[in-house]
Write an enzyme that holds these catalytic residues in place. Sequence first.
Site, short mmCIF file in Angstrom:
data_model
loop_
_atom_site.label_atom_id
_atom_site.label_comp_id
_atom_site.label_asym_id
_atom_site.label_seq_id
_atom_site.Cartn_x
_atom_site.Cartn_y
_atom_site.Cartn_z
N GLU A 100 0.88 -1.12 -0.08
CA GLU A 100 0.00 0.08 -0.06
C GLU A 100 0.99 1.32 0.03
O GLU A 100 0.25 2.34 -0.54
CB GLU A 100 -0.91 -0.12 1.28
CG GLU A 100 -1.90 -1.13 1.04
CD GLU A 100 -3.02 -0.83 0.14
OE1 GLU A 100 -2.94 0.29 -0.50
OE2 GLU A 100 -4.01 -2.00 -0.29
N SER A 102 -51.65 -11.36 -18.09
CA SER A 102 -52.43 -10.05 -18.29
C SER A 102 -52.66 -8.85 -17.74
O SER A 102 -53.39 -8.05 -18.01
CB SER A 102 -54.07 -10.80 -18.49
OG SER A 102 -54.36 -11.69 -19.27
#
Length: 776
Positions: free
Chosen positions: A114, A400
């Site tokens: 890091e 539907s």
Amino acid sequence: MSEQETQSRMANKKQANQQSKQSNKKRRPLKIWEKVLISLFALFNIGLISGTLLFFYYVSSAPAISEAKLSSSNSTEFLDSSGHVIWSMGSQKRDYAPANQIPEQLKQSVVSIEDRRFYQHGGIDVQRIAGATFANLTGSSLGLQGGSTLTQQLVKLSVFSTAASDRTIKRKAQEAWLAMQVSKRYSKNQILTFYINKVYMGEGVYGMKTAARYYFGKQLNELSVPQYALLAGMPQSPVRYDPYVNPDLARDRRNTVLDALVSNNKLSAAQAQQFKQVPVTEGLLKNHPKIGGATSDQPATQQVVDAYAQSVLSELTKMGYKPETDGLKVYTYLNLDLQKQAYKVVNTNTYVNFPNANLQVGLTMTDPNTGHVVAQIGGRKQTAALGLNRATQTNRSAGSTVKPFLDYGPAIEYLNWPTYRTVVDKKYFYPGTTTQVHDFEPNYVGPMTVRNALVQSRNVPAVEALQTVGLNRAKSFINRFGLTNPLYASSALGIDISTLQEASIYGSFSTEGVYHSPEFIQKIVTQDGKTVDVSSPSKRVMQPSTAYMLTDMLKSVMTDTNGTGTLAHVPGTFEAGKTGTVGYSDDVNVPAGAVSDRWFTGYNRNFALSIWTGYDQPNQPGNYIAPGYMSNIPLYIYKAIMGYAMQDVISEDWNKPGNVQVINRGGQRELQIAGAAFSDSTTPVVVPSSSSSSSSSSSSSSSSSADSSSSSSSSADSSSSSSSSSSSADSSSSSSNPSSSSSSSVEPASSSSSQPAPQPNNQPSTDPNNSSTPNN
């Protein structure tokens, strides 16, 4: 004048001449390169001064940073509409590791990958920034680290969000300033301790001590060098480097950390090569221990709101946030009372008798006046956190329930159809094919009104309506709701859609045709105290007359004797709704009337609620919905939830727009648009702009004789009026796309009878375009 004075005057004159010559030499014109150099120097100084002033202006408003923020976890929290915490990002309670419990090998691994010069800089690393800038400009992949130091990352995790909107020069200046302040105030060992305990490690785990127990079942000082390297590399992208999900990527990242240790003189190349041979899965637990036990600080509502939380997470990700690391407070529109009721309805047999644990449910409830999503359920008997959210899946046909907004809505909007417009239910084939459209019953009823066709959910009239309107205009209509589904003739009986989408679409019927995009999030408060208000645009998607006439017909679905939604009706409530069914093809051996999906979507002035029921694996034996009680489960769910929601609410009816006229036809209340022409049978009809009920009835009845004549043909639906002929042309070039075995089924009126569910002999097909009992 004396000789001495004369000599003095001559000397002064000579000196003046010399000074004049020197002055003239100095005032010579500057060369171009000299001017450029001076200008650049001036600009540099101006830029330096301006940048310095701007930097200090930015940092003057930097958020406060404290030890409490540096040491706290970054768990994002969701709050309901009343401000109560309902969900937390961390699925595990964090175990905090004090500095004396963090092994030196882990510290070396973290620093090497890091921030290699962590122990040399004062919070920011100028050399690192320059290198990262050069790599970005050249596209080079040199170096393993970005421009941010480990201290800057800690600051970012503690007080800032990662949203794209927050990646500004101001934020970067504040981040650098705070990193320098943290570096002055705390030792390197303290900073490293804060970081190792704060980072997100995937799967709801925060901090490397917790990760050691979760992934390996060990204390932090018991891990091997490769395991330390794995943990050190995960914070960059915890999901990407999850050793369970992506073992190859996790191995590559671990090996990158080992290489960084070699570069930082913490390992020899030979040692690194030896450690790279160790499988990345070595030591990983198959079953994770429970971290935190009874002291876990997860909200009790976590499981109840799981689906809603998924939708919120999805919205946050779209907005550019990283909820795992941003430590946000997200205020939602969730009504926890309604959410708990919905959860209780679908997870117990108190309100509905579910046939088995495998029948699934997905539902979404909204406030149609705002689009706010107030409740959402993603399934029944859910055990895994953030499991499948069936409320937002868009791979199941809605049957539907699409007829109001795909077939009849466009017909009213574009063709001015009144609710009594004649349609014919008769033997019918999809245009250009030999594929017949079927109803649920084997017989046809002949001429009928649009209202009755919708109330009884007859299929042939719906297909004819879509063809008369035209697929292009129907597509344009549904595009207003954000739907981009391809349309075919068979789409009249169902398209793939989610309950979230349907609840929002039906909500626009309730609000006079104004569509409110569904909203889960009210506002976001970031770690630095910034409040972001979230709102979605609303827009008109249909005329108020269209919305009102659709609502009026859908009210009949729930109140008429032949209505398919009567079992869902909440007494004392003005409401409207529509059922939907998706069946199996003829070649599937299932009991008569068995279907794969059942829907109900209903609404009133206060809420809209869309419900899907079905099986995750409908092709497996026994995974079908039997006729009778099981088929009506979505109606019972609706009534149990909506009835609860409306118990203390005064229900109001919808207001009729001024251009909608009410007439009486054979004792039936019908609606028409004043002064609008429409095609009925073979004769264009013009509705008077103002007339008495009786004259309107007379005019309409004379032009709709097909309503009472059994000899009328379906060709009337695409006959000679200008609007009709143009729309039929509009659809003539569009594909009908029904399969050779496709046919339609009308939904029967609701029945409360209960039937046992027999087992099928083979696996059914659920492709809605291969349905002989299709999408109703």
